[in-house]
Motif scaffolding. Structure first.
Motif, short mmCIF file in Angstrom:
data_model
loop_
_atom_site.label_atom_id
_atom_site.label_comp_id
_atom_site.label_asym_id
_atom_site.label_seq_id
_atom_site.Cartn_x
_atom_site.Cartn_y
_atom_site.Cartn_z
N SER A 28 72.36 61.33 23.86
CA SER A 28 73.74 61.33 23.38
C SER A 28 74.23 62.76 23.18
O SER A 28 73.42 63.66 22.91
CB SER A 28 73.84 60.57 22.05
N ASP A 29 75.53 62.95 23.27
CA ASP A 29 76.10 64.27 22.96
C ASP A 29 76.23 64.49 21.47
O ASP A 29 76.63 65.58 21.03
CB ASP A 29 77.45 64.47 23.66
N THR A 30 75.88 63.50 20.66
CA THR A 30 75.82 63.72 19.21
C THR A 30 74.62 64.57 18.82
O THR A 30 74.51 65.02 17.68
CB THR A 30 75.73 62.38 18.46
N LEU A 31 73.71 64.78 19.76
CA LEU A 31 72.51 65.56 19.49
C LEU A 31 72.77 67.06 19.55
O LEU A 31 71.90 67.86 19.18
CB LEU A 31 71.42 65.19 20.50
N SER A 32 73.95 67.45 20.02
CA SER A 32 74.27 68.88 20.09
C SER A 32 74.23 69.50 18.70
O SER A 32 74.64 68.88 17.72
CB SER A 32 75.65 69.08 20.72
N ARG A 33 73.76 70.74 18.63
CA ARG A 33 73.63 71.44 17.35
C ARG A 33 74.72 72.50 17.22
O ARG A 33 75.21 73.02 18.22
CB ARG A 33 72.24 72.07 17.25
N PRO A 34 75.09 72.83 15.98
CA PRO A 34 76.15 73.83 15.78
C PRO A 34 75.78 75.17 16.41
O PRO A 34 74.65 75.64 16.30
CB PRO A 34 76.24 73.95 14.25
N SER A 35 76.75 75.77 17.08
CA SER A 35 76.53 77.07 17.71
C SER A 35 76.46 78.16 16.64
O SER A 35 76.79 77.93 15.46
CB SER A 35 77.68 77.38 18.66
N LEU A 36 76.05 79.36 17.06
CA LEU A 36 76.00 80.49 16.13
C LEU A 36 77.38 80.77 15.56
O LEU A 36 77.53 81.06 14.37
CB LEU A 36 75.45 81.72 16.85
N ALA A 37 78.41 80.69 16.41
CA ALA A 37 79.78 80.93 15.94
C ALA A 37 80.17 79.91 14.86
O ALA A 37 80.83 80.26 13.88
CB ALA A 37 80.76 80.86 17.11
N MET A 38 79.75 78.67 15.03
CA MET A 38 80.03 77.64 14.02
C MET A 38 79.32 77.94 12.71
O MET A 38 79.90 77.84 11.63
CB MET A 38 79.60 76.26 14.53
N ARG A 39 78.05 78.31 12.82
CA ARG A 39 77.28 78.59 11.61
C ARG A 39 77.87 79.78 10.85
O ARG A 39 77.93 79.76 9.61
CB ARG A 39 75.82 78.85 11.99
N LYS A 220 80.71 64.81 18.89
CA LYS A 220 80.32 64.26 20.18
C LYS A 220 80.73 65.23 21.27
O LYS A 220 81.88 65.25 21.70
CB LYS A 220 80.95 62.89 20.40
N GLY A 221 79.78 66.05 21.70
CA GLY A 221 80.05 66.97 22.78
C GLY A 221 80.64 68.30 22.35
O GLY A 221 80.43 69.31 23.02
N LEU A 222 81.38 68.32 21.25
CA LEU A 222 82.01 69.56 20.81
C LEU A 222 81.09 70.39 19.93
O LEU A 222 81.42 71.53 19.60
CB LEU A 222 83.31 69.25 20.06
N GLY A 223 79.99 69.84 19.50
CA GLY A 223 78.95 70.62 18.84
C GLY A 223 79.03 70.74 17.34
O GLY A 223 78.14 71.31 16.71
N ALA A 224 80.09 70.23 16.71
CA ALA A 224 80.17 70.32 15.25
C ALA A 224 79.13 69.40 14.61
O ALA A 224 78.74 68.39 15.20
CB ALA A 224 81.57 69.95 14.77
N PRO A 225 78.68 69.72 13.40
CA PRO A 225 77.62 68.91 12.78
C PRO A 225 78.08 67.55 12.30
O PRO A 225 77.26 66.63 12.18
CB PRO A 225 77.15 69.78 11.61
N GLN A 267 86.68 76.50 20.92
CA GLN A 267 85.72 76.94 21.93
C GLN A 267 85.03 75.79 22.67
O GLN A 267 84.70 75.93 23.85
CB GLN A 267 84.64 77.82 21.27
N GLY A 268 84.81 74.68 21.99
CA GLY A 268 84.00 73.61 22.56
C GLY A 268 84.70 72.81 23.64
O GLY A 268 84.06 72.35 24.60
N VAL A 269 86.01 72.63 23.52
CA VAL A 269 86.73 71.76 24.46
C VAL A 269 86.61 72.27 25.89
O VAL A 269 86.34 71.51 26.83
CB VAL A 269 88.21 71.62 24.05
N GLN A 270 86.79 73.58 26.08
CA GLN A 270 86.76 74.13 27.44
C GLN A 270 85.36 74.11 28.05
O GLN A 270 85.22 74.23 29.27
CB GLN A 270 87.30 75.56 27.42
#
Length: 379
Positions: A28-39, A220-225, A267-270
């Motif tokens: 699933s794309d829910t498994l994506s983890r927050p990026s460094l920019a998000m953190r 979902k896919g955008l990487g937010a927690p 950033q995530g949408v593109q």
């Protein structure tokens, strides 16, 4: 085995170490983890009490979401499930209401019957077509007329994307007209609306222009927690805020999560177009094998999901999922653990997200081809 199939959670990591294998997790794309920019944004977030509507980062996120969707206002909620439930409770504000949705919709299948369990709303399901639509003539025939003996027709629920497929915009517009003509509200479960927008080239606000409300997911896919946005008119969102409270969704200094959501939108949408490209590549790779058992409909592989069809009485979807996680043969192609999800006995899903890069796709592709070759030989 976990409730999502395959080797249970933490056990797979020790298994991978034992087999000197790498893991490519496509469940699933829910498994994506927050990026460094998000953190970093979460660390630096300016916060306040959101129940008092005093968290500036939440306010910024809500305003941005509403503008992007062309709606007056938005509300930050814990999840898409909560957002959909709030929408149902908001639109179906009279006891004995009925809402209409596809029989394969997430709201009906995967939200624990919350419409009935918590909202007291009856869901009337309609057969989904292969593209996620349902027949409006059938819907018309399901609408209620005798107000004394029957529930009250209130709401239509649609879902975009639908198992990775983009709903035809012409149909969405038809549903919108139908709803208005029949005094119904229209809500879109747009958990992956940004995948639909990127995949179709239609701006998200145009996709939902005829909807009274829409939810979309940040994780979902955008990487937010965590977190979703529920968008609609200003009066709708004011009522939604009150419903969110009774569901236990009132949060305090939640700007730390909203900050990640802002990065997701900025950033995530593109990045989604790369997920779509990689998904299509895996679909092409599977079809290039010429297998009589395993195939992908590339005409409907327009976003980040690959649906693998299994045409066999001897091989089930779970057989395929399990074998992709096992390392059996002493060859490099088998030394990757690919995690996936069996949707039913004949359908397996791979989902791509920003952490699945080209190298991971290549490894996964080799393993998938190896396993298909092995399973084909048994038929």
């Amino acid at each position: 085995m976990s409730s999502y199939g395959g080797i249970a959670g933490n056990q797979i990591y020790s298994y991978a170490d034992e087999k000197n294998a790498t893991i490519v997790d496509l469940r699933s794309d829910t498994l994506s983890r927050p990026s460094l920019a998000m953190r970093q944004a979460m660390f630096n977030a300016e916060v306040g009490d959101d129940v008092y509507e005093e968290d500036p980062t939440v306010v910024e996120l809500q305003d941005k979401a509403a503008a992007l969707l062309g709606k007056e206002a938005a509300l930050f909620v814990v999840s898409g499930t909560m957002g959909n439930l709030i929408a149902i409770m908001n639109h179906c504000n009279e006891r004995g209401s009925e809402a209409y949705c596809g029989e394969e919709s997430h709201t009906f299948l995967h939200e624990q019957g919350g419409a009935a369990q918590l909202a007291g709303v009856m869901l009337c399901t309609l057969p989904n077509n292969a593209d996620g639509t349902f027949d409006l003539k059938t819907l018309k025939n399901r609408l209620r007329s005798d107000r004394l003996h029957e529930p009250i027709s209130r709401l239509v629920l649609i879902e975009n994307t639908f198992n990775g497929k983009i709903l035809p915009q012409s149909w969405i517009d038809e549903v919108s007209i139908f709803a208005k003509e029949n005094n119904l509200k229209l809500h879109m479960d747009g958990a992956r609306i940004w995948n639909a927008a990127i995949g179709s080239g239609i701006p998200a606000k145009e996709i939902v222009r005829g909807c009274d409300s829409v939810t979309f997911c940040l994780s979902k896919g955008l990487g937010a927690p965590a977190g979703s946005l529920l968008c609609g008119s200003r009066s709708f969102v004011e009522k939604a805020r009150r419903i969110r409270k009774v569901l236990g969704g009132g949060m305090r200094q939640v700007g730390v999560l909203a900050a990640a959501g802002l990065i997701a939108l900025e950033q995530g949408v593109q990045l989604l177009k790369e997920d779509h490209r990689r998904a299509f590549l895996i679909g092409e790779t599977i079809n290039s094998l010429g297998s009589k058992t395993f195939s992908v409909n590339l005409k409907t592989t327009a976003t980040n999901m690959v649906m693998v069809n299994i045409n066999s009485e001897d091989i089930t979807a779970q057989n395929f999922v399990d074998r992709l996680e096992w390392v059996i043969d002493d060859v490099q192609d088998d030394r990757t653990i690919v995690r996936s999800l069996a949707i039913n006995s004949r359908l397996v899903r791979f989902v791509f997200y920003y952490e699945i890069d080209d190298e991971a796709v290549e490894r996964a592709g080799r393993k998938i081809c190896h396993v298909i070759g092995k399973l084909d030989a048994t038929v």
